[in-house]
Design a protein around this motif. Structure first.
Motif, PDB file in Angstrom:
ATOM      1  N   UNK A   1       5.296  45.322  -9.846  1.00 38.86           N
ATOM      2  CA  UNK A   1       4.768  44.016  -9.462  1.00 38.86           C
ATOM      3  C   UNK A   1       5.865  42.959  -9.560  1.00 38.86           C
ATOM      4  N   UNK A   2       5.670  41.881  -8.800  1.00 39.28           N
ATOM      5  CA  UNK A   2       6.601  40.765  -8.848  1.00 39.28           C
ATOM      6  C   UNK A   2       5.816  39.462  -8.765  1.00 39.28           C
ATOM      7  N   UNK A   3       6.182  38.509  -9.602  1.00 40.46           N
ATOM      8  CA  UNK A   3       5.473  37.242  -9.732  1.00 40.46           C
ATOM      9  C   UNK A   3       6.290  36.139  -9.062  1.00 40.46           C
ATOM     10  N   UNK A   4       5.722  35.522  -8.030  1.00 43.02           N
ATOM     11  CA  UNK A   4       6.350  34.389  -7.350  1.00 43.02           C
ATOM     12  C   UNK A   4       5.761  33.114  -7.944  1.00 43.02           C
ATOM     13  N   UNK A   5       6.619  32.271  -8.486  1.00 45.44           N
ATOM     14  CA  UNK A   5       6.150  31.120  -9.228  1.00 45.44           C
ATOM     15  C   UNK A   5       6.888  29.861  -8.786  1.00 45.44           C
ATOM     16  N   UNK A   6       6.471  28.720  -9.319  1.00 39.21           N
ATOM     17  CA  UNK A   6       7.090  27.441  -9.007  1.00 39.21           C
ATOM     18  C   UNK A   6       6.597  26.419 -10.028  1.00 39.21           C
ATOM     19  N   UNK A   7       6.864  25.154  -9.742  1.00 37.65           N
ATOM     20  CA  UNK A   7       6.356  24.089 -10.594  1.00 37.65           C
ATOM     21  C   UNK A   7       4.860  23.908 -10.347  1.00 37.65           C
ATOM     22  N   UNK A   8       4.189  23.228 -11.271  1.00 36.99           N
ATOM     23  CA  UNK A   8       2.784  22.898 -11.068  1.00 36.99           C
ATOM     24  C   UNK A   8       1.852  23.697 -11.957  1.00 36.99           C
ATOM     25  N   UNK A   9       0.617  23.251 -12.064  1.00 38.25           N
ATOM     26  CA  UNK A   9      -0.339  23.873 -12.988  1.00 38.25           C
ATOM     27  C   UNK A   9      -0.813  25.248 -12.564  1.00 38.25           C
ATOM     28  N   UNK A  10      -0.893  25.516 -11.264  1.00 34.73           N
ATOM     29  CA  UNK A  10      -1.408  26.817 -10.833  1.00 34.73           C
ATOM     30  C   UNK A  10      -0.499  27.970 -11.248  1.00 34.73           C
ATOM     31  N   UNK A  11       0.806  27.916 -10.970  1.00 34.55           N
ATOM     32  CA  UNK A  11       1.677  28.969 -11.484  1.00 34.55           C
ATOM     33  C   UNK A  11       1.668  29.034 -13.004  1.00 34.55           C
ATOM     34  N   UNK A  12       1.517  27.886 -13.652  1.00 36.37           N
ATOM     35  CA  UNK A  12       1.503  27.857 -15.120  1.00 36.37           C
ATOM     36  C   UNK A  12       0.336  28.664 -15.683  1.00 36.37           C
ATOM     37  N   UNK A  13      -0.794  28.656 -14.982  1.00 36.67           N
ATOM     38  CA  UNK A  13      -1.957  29.414 -15.440  1.00 36.67           C
ATOM     39  C   UNK A  13      -1.631  30.903 -15.493  1.00 36.67           C
ATOM     40  N   UNK A  14      -1.041  31.424 -14.432  1.00 41.62           N
ATOM     41  CA  UNK A  14      -0.715  32.854 -14.402  1.00 41.62           C
ATOM     42  C   UNK A  14       0.371  33.177 -15.417  1.00 41.62           C
ATOM     43  N   UNK A  15       1.365  32.302 -15.560  1.00 41.20           N
ATOM     44  CA  UNK A  15       2.427  32.531 -16.539  1.00 41.20           C
ATOM     45  C   UNK A  15       1.862  32.582 -17.955  1.00 41.20           C
ATOM     46  N   UNK A  16       0.940  31.685 -18.257  1.00 44.25           N
ATOM     47  CA  UNK A  16       0.336  31.674 -19.587  1.00 44.25           C
ATOM     48  C   UNK A  16      -0.562  32.890 -19.783  1.00 44.25           C
ATOM     49  N   UNK A  17      -1.257  33.283 -18.744  1.00 46.02           N
ATOM     50  CA  UNK A  17      -2.109  34.474 -18.792  1.00 46.02           C
ATOM     51  C   UNK A  17      -1.261  35.700 -19.117  1.00 46.02           C
ATOM     52  N   UNK A  18      -0.115  35.836 -18.454  1.00 43.81           N
ATOM     53  CA  UNK A  18       0.786  36.950 -18.716  1.00 43.81           C
ATOM     54  C   UNK A  18       1.327  36.903 -20.138  1.00 43.81           C
ATOM     55  N   UNK A  19       1.656  35.698 -20.617  1.00 43.89           N
ATOM     56  CA  UNK A  19       2.167  35.566 -21.983  1.00 43.89           C
ATOM     57  C   UNK A  19       1.128  35.994 -23.003  1.00 43.89           C
ATOM     58  N   UNK A  20      -0.141  35.625 -22.763  1.00 47.73           N
ATOM     59  CA  UNK A  20      -1.209  36.034 -23.663  1.00 47.73           C
ATOM     60  C   UNK A  20      -1.372  37.552 -23.661  1.00 47.73           C
ATOM     61  N   UNK A  21      -1.097  38.164 -22.526  1.00 49.53           N
ATOM     62  CA  UNK A  21      -1.183  39.624 -22.411  1.00 49.53           C
ATOM     63  C   UNK A  21       0.036  40.318 -23.022  1.00 49.53           C
ATOM     64  N   UNK A  22       1.116  39.552 -23.202  1.00 52.12           N
ATOM     65  CA  UNK A  22       2.356  40.161 -23.643  1.00 52.12           C
ATOM     66  C   UNK A  22       3.027  40.959 -22.547  1.00 52.12           C
ATOM     67  N   UNK A  23       2.789  40.573 -21.298  1.00 57.32           N
ATOM     68  CA  UNK A  23       3.314  41.291 -20.138  1.00 57.32           C
ATOM     69  C   UNK A  23       4.434  40.464 -19.496  1.00 57.32           C
ATOM     70  N   UNK A  24       5.558  41.098 -19.235  1.00 61.95           N
ATOM     71  CA  UNK A  24       6.661  40.467 -18.522  1.00 61.95           C
ATOM     72  C   UNK A  24       6.828  41.137 -17.166  1.00 61.95           C
ATOM     73  N   UNK A  25       6.868  40.329 -16.118  1.00 54.76           N
ATOM     74  CA  UNK A  25       7.038  40.846 -14.764  1.00 54.76           C
ATOM     75  C   UNK A  25       8.309  40.282 -14.143  1.00 54.76           C
ATOM     76  N   UNK A  26       8.933  41.014 -13.236  1.00 52.28           N
ATOM     77  CA  UNK A  26      10.014  40.417 -12.446  1.00 52.28           C
ATOM     78  C   UNK A  26       9.488  39.153 -11.772  1.00 52.28           C
ATOM     79  N   UNK A  27      10.289  38.094 -11.817  1.00 54.38           N
ATOM     80  CA  UNK A  27       9.828  36.790 -11.356  1.00 54.38           C
ATOM     81  C   UNK A  27      10.821  36.177 -10.377  1.00 54.38           C
ATOM     82  N   UNK A  28      10.288  35.546  -9.354  1.00 56.48           N
ATOM     83  CA  UNK A  28      11.131  34.806  -8.403  1.00 56.48           C
ATOM     84  C   UNK A  28      10.571  33.403  -8.247  1.00 56.48           C
ATOM     85  N   UNK A  29      11.430  32.409  -8.423  1.00 56.75           N
ATOM     86  CA  UNK A  29      11.002  31.023  -8.276  1.00 56.75           C
ATOM     87  C   UNK A  29      11.129  30.585  -6.823  1.00 56.75           C
ATOM     88  N   UNK A  30      10.084  29.942  -6.343  1.00 60.25           N
ATOM     89  CA  UNK A  30      10.054  29.411  -4.975  1.00 60.25           C
ATOM     90  C   UNK A  30      10.202  27.896  -5.072  1.00 60.25           C
TER      91      UNK A  30
END
Length: 205
Positions: A1-30
């Motif tokens: 899996x790969x996580x496409x993220x950026x600024x703003x609250x919506x990407x922050x929700x998924x990032x925090x969700x992953x942190x709570x899971x203790x899961x790290x994914x390859x990430x690309x900033x848009x």
């Protein structure tokens, strides 16, 4: 899996969700500010041109924070952030929908049509004359939610869930764009401190 993220609250929700899971994914900033999300390479992944987006192992893509988090909760079930039973999942989804429709959406619209207008006016249909009303709607529903938080540790009761993550990320965003949580919302203020303590525990050393 790969996580496409950026600024703003919506990407922050998924990032925090992953942190709570203790899961790290390859990430690309848009680059949202430069409009990279509105260009062909990214639109091929998410035709809505929004962030975040999750590339699955089969090469397909998921967008919209709620389906992404639901998918991640099934792929990585521990700890459960939606629920372990049909009843728990239904309760979480109920609160997520209430928060999304009644607080996140008007808060976001209030920003896009006021402080964010220079960025968004050429990208979406904006209604600047409605900005103050959207902000008022969000404030009113936060006061409503504050009253329901009496005696509760988390939004869904004694379980930390996606509902807490969603609200926390949007309240942090609101504080940065002129829509801070009113101090008279004492239950939500105390709840914010509990969430902050969790995020501090999960921050990298």
């Amino acid at each position: 899996m790969k996580f496409y993220t950026s600024v703003g609250p919506n990407p922050a929700v998924v990032a925090m969700f992953l942190a709570e899971k203790g899961v790290e994914l390859p990430t690309e900033k848009v680059d949202l500010m430069a409009g990279e999300n509105r260009q062909a390479p990214y639109l091929a992944k998410n035709p809505a041109g929004q962030l975040p987006c999750l590339e699955l192992d089969d090469g397909s893509y998921l967008s919209e924070i709620l389906p992404i988090c639901e998918y991640l909760d099934e792929k990585f079930p521990t700890p459960p952030l939606i629920g372990s039973t049909a009843e728990e999942r239904a309760q979480t989804r109920m609160w997520v929908r209430r928060i999304d429709l009644n607080i996140c959406e008007p808060m976001g619209a209030g920003f896009r049509f006021a402080e964010g207008l220079p960025l968004f006016q050429s990208r979406i249909r904006c209604i600047p004359q409605a900005a103050d009303d959207f902000k008022a709607l969000a404030r009113e529903k936060l006061t409503w939610l504050d009253g329901l938080m009496t005696g509760k540790t988390w939004i869904a009761g004694d379980r930390f869930t996606l509902a807490d993550i969603l609200l926390f990320c949007f309240l942090q965003f609101g504080a940065q764009v002129g829509q801070p949580l009113a101090p008279e919302n004492k239950n939500l203020t105390a709840w914010m401190e509990r969430v902050k303590a969790r995020t501090a525990e999960k921050a990298p050393a």
